[in-house]
Design an enzyme around this catalytic site. Structure first.
Site, PDB file in Angstrom:
ATOM      1  N   HIS A   3       0.893  -1.216   0.140  1.00  0.00           N
ATOM      2  CA  HIS A   3       0.062  -0.203   0.028  1.00  0.00           C
ATOM      3  C   HIS A   3       0.934   1.328   0.113  1.00  0.00           C
ATOM      4  O   HIS A   3       1.848   1.297   0.562  1.00  0.00           O
ATOM      5  CB  HIS A   3      -0.900   0.031   1.405  1.00  0.00           C
ATOM      6  CG  HIS A   3      -2.010   1.100   0.933  1.00  0.00           C
ATOM      7  ND1 HIS A   3      -1.624   2.410   1.475  1.00  0.00           N
ATOM      8  CD2 HIS A   3      -3.217   1.071   0.668  1.00  0.00           C
ATOM      9  CE1 HIS A   3      -2.687   3.124   1.224  1.00  0.00           C
ATOM     10  NE2 HIS A   3      -3.791   2.406   0.820  1.00  0.00           N
ATOM     11  N   GLU A  40      -3.699   1.667  -7.366  1.00  0.00           N
ATOM     12  CA  GLU A  40      -4.293   2.756  -6.485  1.00  0.00           C
ATOM     13  C   GLU A  40      -3.545   4.083  -6.923  1.00  0.00           C
ATOM     14  O   GLU A  40      -2.439   4.180  -6.341  1.00  0.00           O
ATOM     15  CB  GLU A  40      -4.171   2.405  -5.221  1.00  0.00           C
ATOM     16  CG  GLU A  40      -5.012   1.448  -4.712  1.00  0.00           C
ATOM     17  CD  GLU A  40      -5.420   1.505  -3.190  1.00  0.00           C
ATOM     18  OE1 GLU A  40      -6.750   1.373  -2.780  1.00  0.00           O
ATOM     19  OE2 GLU A  40      -4.593   1.458  -2.255  1.00  0.00           O
ATOM     20  N   SER A  88     -10.809   6.650  -3.682  1.00  0.00           N
ATOM     21  CA  SER A  88     -11.892   7.409  -3.476  1.00  0.00           C
ATOM     22  C   SER A  88     -13.242   6.553  -4.222  1.00  0.00           C
ATOM     23  O   SER A  88     -13.868   7.178  -4.607  1.00  0.00           O
ATOM     24  CB  SER A  88     -11.774   8.644  -4.293  1.00  0.00           C
ATOM     25  OG  SER A  88     -10.712   9.445  -3.541  1.00  0.00           O
TER      26      SER A  88
HETATM   27  P1  PGA Z   1      -9.749   5.657  -0.149  1.00  0.00           P
HETATM   28  O1  PGA Z   1      -8.675   4.392   0.208  1.00  0.00           O
HETATM   29  O2  PGA Z   1     -10.999   4.817  -0.754  1.00  0.00           O
HETATM   30  O3  PGA Z   1     -10.272   6.246   1.098  1.00  0.00           O
HETATM   31  O4  PGA Z   1      -9.483   6.659  -1.270  1.00  0.00           O
HETATM   32  C1  PGA Z   1      -8.194   3.797  -0.710  1.00  0.00           C
HETATM   33  C2  PGA Z   1      -6.937   2.951  -0.159  1.00  0.00           C
HETATM   34  O5  PGA Z   1      -6.034   3.604   0.546  1.00  0.00           O
HETATM   35  O6  PGA Z   1      -6.933   1.738  -0.317  1.00  0.00           O
END
Ligand code: PGA
Length: 246
Positions: A96, A165, A207
């Site tokens: 992550h 991501e 998001s």
């Molecule tokens: P978010 O986070 O949906 O709040 O943007 C996603 C993530 O970091 O896995």
């Protein structure tokens, strides 16, 4: 198979299990339930109790990270893949951007992936470019490096999901446009195919909410979602699933 994965990050105490009770109840009645898997990654402190409770239910429990050594070592506050597996987690997130930003190198991630798979944890491997890299059109180079420097053909590919991501999208409310996301998903699948000789599920994170999921579902190359903020609300998480299949 689609994946709806909730990453709770630094959220949750024992009574937060109520959120999961509601999600589990919804899934057990959902006519689409065989088309997807719902996975929640609570903090380490809750993995054991939640895994026990949901063992024969509709929610799968995972970890948000794991340490790069196994099974035991003398690193203060570190938790190994072996320890995570032993308290009942089935999946673990690795790579992550929060953890990359705090120092996880490709070498560290490679060792986490290998040890996690060795302990029969399935992996959600996160990749993604930052805003500067995007502006400088380096997205594909960055993604390719994050894949080929960490994953290789010797790994059990059946147990790996790739989570794309974009860092500029995490927690910001900003999302990629459909055209870019489609191109990126196709690119990731191509690189993955070169590494493994076959494609793996590619999910999107950043998001994701109950409204924009309607747009993401148009992109068939996206096999699910890694959901941060919205996964802390049973209603939002359920609405994401509902709106995806509507
Ligand atoms: P978010 O986070 O949906 O709040 O943007 C996603 C993530 O970091 O896995």
């Amino acid at each position: 198979m689609k994946f709806f994965i909730g990453n709770w990050k630094m959220f949750g105490v024992p009574k937060s299990i109520n959120i999961l009770h509601k999600i589990n109840f919804f899934i057990s009645k959902d006519k689409n339930r065989n088309k997807y898997r719902a996975i929640i990654t609570p903090p380490y402190t809750l993995i054991e109790s939640y895994s026990k409770y949901f063992r024969r239910k509709k929610i799968i429990i995972g970890s948000q990270n794991c340490y790069k050594k196994d099974p035991f070592s003398s690193n203060t506050a570190a938790v190994s893949p072996y320890m995570i597996r032993k308290v009942g987690a089935t999946y673990t997130i690795i790579g992550h951007s929060d953890n990359r930003a705090e120092g996880d190198s490709n070498t560290d991630l490679k060792s986490k992936v290998e040890l996690a798979l060795k302990n029969k944890l399935k992996i959600i491997y996160c990749i993604g470019e930052n805003k500067t890299q995007k502006i400088n059109k380096k997205t594909f180079t960055v993604l390719k490096n994050q894949i080929v420097k960490v994953l290789n053909r010797k790994l059990k590919s059946n147990n790996i999901i790739i989570a794309y991501e974009p860092i500029w999208s995490i927690g910001t409310g900003k999302i990629p446009n459909n055209k870019d996301l489609l191109k990126t998903a196709i690119f990731i699948k191509k690189v993955v195919k070169k590494v493994f000789g076959k494609t793996l599920p590619v999910i999107y994170g950043g998001s994701v909410d109950e409204n924009n999921v309607k747009m993401f579902k148009e992109i068939k190359e996206i096999d699910g979602f890694l959901i941060g903020g919205a996964s802390k609300s049973a209603k939002k998480f359920i609405d994401i699933i509902k709106n995806y299949y509507r």
